[in-house]
Design a protein around this motif. Structure first.
Motif, PDB file in Angstrom:
ATOM      1  N   LEU A 114       1.065  -1.281   0.266  1.00 56.97           N
ATOM      2  CA  LEU A 114      -0.290   0.094  -0.116  1.00 56.97           C
ATOM      3  C   LEU A 114       0.828   0.830  -0.065  1.00 56.97           C
ATOM      4  N   LYS A 115       2.078   1.169   0.714  1.00 53.85           N
ATOM      5  CA  LYS A 115       2.767   2.644   0.967  1.00 53.85           C
ATOM      6  C   LYS A 115       3.777   2.285  -0.716  1.00 53.85           C
ATOM      7  N   ILE A 116       3.334   1.955  -1.411  1.00 54.39           N
ATOM      8  CA  ILE A 116       4.171   1.798  -3.117  1.00 54.39           C
ATOM      9  C   ILE A 116       3.012   2.368  -3.802  1.00 54.39           C
TER      10      ILE A 116
ATOM     11  N   ILE B 108       0.672   6.423  -7.237  1.00 55.80           N
ATOM     12  CA  ILE B 108      -0.418   7.815  -6.903  1.00 55.80           C
ATOM     13  C   ILE B 108      -0.322   8.984  -6.529  1.00 55.80           C
ATOM     14  N   GLU B 109       0.357   9.407  -6.385  1.00 56.97           N
ATOM     15  CA  GLU B 109       0.106  10.772  -4.958  1.00 56.97           C
ATOM     16  C   GLU B 109       0.444  11.368  -6.530  1.00 56.97           C
TER      17      GLU B 109
ATOM     18  N   PHE C 168     -10.445  13.224  -4.312  1.00 54.60           N
ATOM     19  CA  PHE C 168     -10.649  12.863  -3.252  1.00 54.60           C
ATOM     20  C   PHE C 168      -9.266  11.761  -3.025  1.00 54.60           C
ATOM     21  N   THR C 169      -8.834  13.218  -1.419  1.00 58.50           N
ATOM     22  CA  THR C 169      -7.247  12.580  -0.769  1.00 58.50           C
ATOM     23  C   THR C 169      -7.982  10.995  -0.289  1.00 58.50           C
ATOM     24  N   LYS C 170      -6.612  10.402  -0.389  1.00 56.77           N
ATOM     25  CA  LYS C 170      -7.057   9.242   0.217  1.00 56.77           C
ATOM     26  C   LYS C 170      -5.728   8.635   0.612  1.00 56.77           C
ATOM     27  N   LYS C 171      -5.961   7.644   2.093  1.00 58.42           N
ATOM     28  CA  LYS C 171      -4.416   7.789   2.374  1.00 58.42           C
ATOM     29  C   LYS C 171      -4.994   5.831   2.884  1.00 58.42           C
TER      30      LYS C 171
ATOM     31  N   ILE D 208       9.205  -7.612   1.765  1.00 56.42           N
ATOM     32  CA  ILE D 208       9.842  -5.904   1.248  1.00 56.42           C
ATOM     33  C   ILE D 208       9.460  -7.097  -0.528  1.00 56.42           C
ATOM     34  N   VAL D 209       8.529  -5.330  -0.806  1.00 58.55           N
ATOM     35  CA  VAL D 209       8.196  -5.546  -2.637  1.00 58.55           C
ATOM     36  C   VAL D 209       9.399  -5.659  -4.064  1.00 58.55           C
TER      37      VAL D 209
END
Length: 242
Positions: free
Chosen positions: A175-177, A182-183, A189-192, A202-203
């Motif tokens: 999700l962090k990646i 997408i940032e 609509f901002t989302k986290k 690790i990805v």
């Protein structure tokens, strides 16, 4: 109801047999006009070049052909009801009373025609629930308009926005990646996104030379990590999402 093959054949005949590429290109453009609720006359008036002028004339002849066959294509299945509801208040009121609540899924992928139909059915009260994600809009090539999500807020100022930010599928690292990728998107609509599944492994990001190389690499990782054999899993137990 004519499928895409049937409609392409008619368009090809109207073009005079100029080849499959020209036929499919014209078919796609006519579909975009229909999804944008443009009539053949409006398409002629707004044409920006000679090709669009010619295609708009083909559009007009195509519609006449459909009418003579008493037929519709897939785009007409949404366009014609939308036009009917626009022009006939009696029919519009009847269906607004009958369909009191609507659920609209994948709202970011609606085109002008679909969004218009939704508004005509819900009426001024707007008794609907729309589910959508502006970061997942991938159908612009077939007329989807992400602006519909913004217009919805303007048309229905009383609308309540509920953000679904918890992800039930992925770990925190993934999700962090995803959030990082997408940032840079223009935001409605901002989302986290977050997950309760912990950090996770690790990805790895791997660049492959071709589709074949990609397939070979995936299988090599299964072999390398000795995930198959003995009392462990079999190759048939693996699924590759792509």
């Amino acid at each position: 109801i004519l499928d895409s093959t049937d409609s392409a054949k008619i368009i090809g005949e109207l073009l005079g047999g100029t080849g499959k590429e020209a036929m499919f290109k014209a078919q796609h453009q006519i579909s975009l006009w229909k999804n944008d609720l443009k009539t053949p006359e409006e398409a002629v008036q707004t044409a920006s070049n000679a090709w669009e002028q010619q295609t708009a004339r083909v559009y007009a002849s195509y519609q006449e052909t459909l009418q003579s066959y008493q037929a519709v294509d897939f785009d007409d299945l949404i366009r014609l009801p939308a036009v009917l509801l626009q022009q006939n208040s009696e029919v519009r009121n009847k269906w607004q009373r009958r369909l009191r609540y609507l659920l609209v899924d994948e709202c970011q992928d609606t085109n002008t025609c679909q969004f218009t139909l939704m508004k005509l059915l819900t009426g001024a009260e707007g008794m609907f629930t729309a589910v959508g994600d502006d970061d997942q809009s991938i159908y612009a090539w077939r007329g989807a308009n992400m602006e519909n999500l913004r217009k919805m807020q303007e048309d229905y100022p009383q609308m309540k926005v509920i953000k679904l930010e918890q992800n039930y599928r992925s770990t925190a690292r993934i999700l962090k990646i995803a959030n990082k990728v997408i940032e840079n998107n223009p935001k409605l609509f901002t989302k986290k996104l977050w997950s309760q599944f912990g950090e996770g492994e690790i990805v790895k990001v791997v660049a492959c030379q071709s589709e074949q190389h990609e397939a070979d690499w995936v299988v090599s990782q299964i072999v390398k990590q000795k995930l198959v054999g003995g009392d462990k899993t079999q190759y048939a137990d693996f699924a590759v999402l792509y």
